[in-house]
Design an enzyme around this catalytic site. Sequence first.
Site, PDB file in Angstrom:
ATOM      1  N   THR A  88     104.788  63.291  20.230  1.00 18.19           N
ATOM      2  CA  THR A  88     105.250  62.192  19.644  1.00 18.19           C
ATOM      3  C   THR A  88     103.903  61.277  19.287  1.00 18.19           C
ATOM      4  OG1 THR A  88     106.962  62.092  20.992  1.00 18.19           O
ATOM      5  CG2 THR A  88     106.143  59.932  20.399  1.00 18.19           C
ATOM      6  N   ARG A 110     120.823  63.833  20.711  1.00 22.62           N
ATOM      7  CA  ARG A 110     120.165  63.468  21.782  1.00 22.62           C
ATOM      8  C   ARG A 110     119.318  62.276  21.128  1.00 22.62           C
ATOM      9  NH1 ARG A 110     114.341  62.850  22.997  1.00 22.62           N
ATOM     10  NH2 ARG A 110     113.921  62.982  25.238  1.00 22.62           N
ATOM     11  N   VAL A 111     119.014  61.140  21.681  1.00 22.51           N
ATOM     12  CA  VAL A 111     118.048  59.979  21.340  1.00 22.51           C
ATOM     13  C   VAL A 111     117.234  59.828  22.780  1.00 22.51           C
ATOM     14  CG1 VAL A 111     117.601  57.628  20.806  1.00 22.51           C
ATOM     15  CG2 VAL A 111     119.589  58.900  19.523  1.00 22.51           C
ATOM     16  N   GLY A 112     115.899  59.876  22.548  1.00 24.37           N
ATOM     17  CA  GLY A 112     115.156  59.559  23.909  1.00 24.37           C
ATOM     18  C   GLY A 112     114.603  58.302  23.860  1.00 24.37           C
ATOM     19  N   ASP A 113     113.393  57.948  24.357  1.00 25.46           N
ATOM     20  CA  ASP A 113     112.949  56.719  24.699  1.00 25.46           C
ATOM     21  C   ASP A 113     112.254  55.988  23.744  1.00 25.46           C
ATOM     22  OD1 ASP A 113     110.933  58.905  25.023  1.00 25.46           O
ATOM     23  OD2 ASP A 113     109.629  57.063  25.253  1.00 25.46           O
ATOM     24  N   THR A 168     104.799  58.287  25.388  1.00 23.86           N
ATOM     25  CA  THR A 168     104.999  59.655  24.959  1.00 23.86           C
ATOM     26  C   THR A 168     105.335  60.373  26.267  1.00 23.86           C
ATOM     27  OG1 THR A 168     104.225  61.636  23.955  1.00 23.86           O
ATOM     28  CG2 THR A 168     102.544  60.377  25.106  1.00 23.86           C
ATOM     29  N   GLY A 169     105.918  61.435  26.145  1.00 25.66           N
ATOM     30  CA  GLY A 169     106.398  62.222  27.307  1.00 25.66           C
ATOM     31  C   GLY A 169     107.908  62.496  27.501  1.00 25.66           C
ATOM     32  N   GLY A 173     111.056  61.667  27.625  1.00 20.93           N
ATOM     33  CA  GLY A 173     111.873  60.523  27.136  1.00 20.93           C
ATOM     34  C   GLY A 173     112.960  60.030  28.430  1.00 20.93           C
TER      35      GLY A 173
HETATM   36  N1  ASP Z   1     109.250  60.655  24.364  1.00 21.76           N
HETATM   37  C1  ASP Z   1     109.712  61.740  23.311  1.00 21.76           C
HETATM   38  C2  ASP Z   1     110.904  61.868  23.509  1.00 21.76           C
HETATM   39  O1  ASP Z   1     111.633  61.830  24.653  1.00 21.76           O
HETATM   40  C3  ASP Z   1     108.920  63.023  23.416  1.00 21.76           C
HETATM   41  C4  ASP Z   1     107.569  62.916  23.254  1.00 21.76           C
HETATM   42  O2  ASP Z   1     107.057  61.905  23.743  1.00 21.76           O
HETATM   43  O3  ASP Z   1     107.060  64.023  23.054  1.00 21.76           O
HETATM   44  O4  ASP Z   1     111.964  61.806  22.678  1.00 21.76           O
END
Ligand code: ASP
Length: 315
Positions: A174, A202-205, A225-226, A228
């Site tokens: 990200t 799917r939707v993340g953070d 990032t990480g 989510g």
């Molecule tokens: N945080 C992002 C998500 O979960 C992924 C990422 O940071 O690489 O969509």
Amino acid sequence: MKLLIHAGAGNLSRDSDLGQLEPQMIEGLKIALETGYAILRAGGSSLDAVIEVVAGMEDYPLFNAGRGSVLTRDGSVEMDAVVMDGRDRQAGAVACVSTVRNPVRAARCVMERSPHVLLVGSGAEAFARDNGCVIVSPDYFVTPEMYAYWSSMPERSTPGLEISAGGVASKHGTVGAVALDLHGNVAAATSTGGLLNKISGRVGDSPIPGAGTYACNRSVAVSFTGTGEHILRSCAGHRLASLIEHKGLSVPDAMTILLAELTAIGAEVGMIAISPDGGWCVDFNTTGMLRGSVDANGSIVTAMFIDGAVRRMAG
Ligand code: ASP
């Protein structure tokens, strides 16, 4: 003025295929920092800076945003992006878009030209098109490297990041930017293809204000990032802002607390944050994070791994 950026955190090793790409990754960070510096130095807003920086990183095919995004379980690309303005906490976001060349520009359109904060899927794409965003074929986003990697995965039913230690899957690519401009305002933007092998829809953070991204002139602008799901259910962005605003903590001290909390629930995470008083911090709990900064005199710092570079950067 100051600009911080990230292009993902993860458990990276130099020996991995991804580790071999360190010079190209660092080059991508430097281009982004130079873009943002030119805007901020000329008196441009933090909002303009973070959007242009993130749009450039979306176009850079080695990062997991825009072209080069990871693939879903179905082999498609679904991207999320957000922008937030610390002056008034205006925010705009899009999620699950597959045809908008620069999702962060669509996010800006949502903020400035709609009464809403978050649009998803085909509605978001139609709105982006109607507001002049560049629309491309879904194939544009799929790089040969990402397709080959996805095709070779032994178990495509396993979502997320545990598929191969050290490979593409264990790195969260990200992209994000936070900036403090010469007028004392902060802003944040984040853009992502999400998690490799995620279930479609799917939707993340990342596109959720208060979770993966937040900006408020009373406290901080932050981009995560990480993993989510951990960041999302922790409302991590707002949590960092609350620690600063209500407990009176500095950005580095608030980040120490938040990083410990996220680590305790199993998150693999990295974050960049800056406050209007100039306090800032970059930190993560993985073995690597693509990260960079540029300050008022134009001096640029970039790093990918921990070794040879201090993990935490703060001021
Ligand atoms: N945080 C992002 C998500 O979960 C992924 C990422 O940071 O690489 O969509």
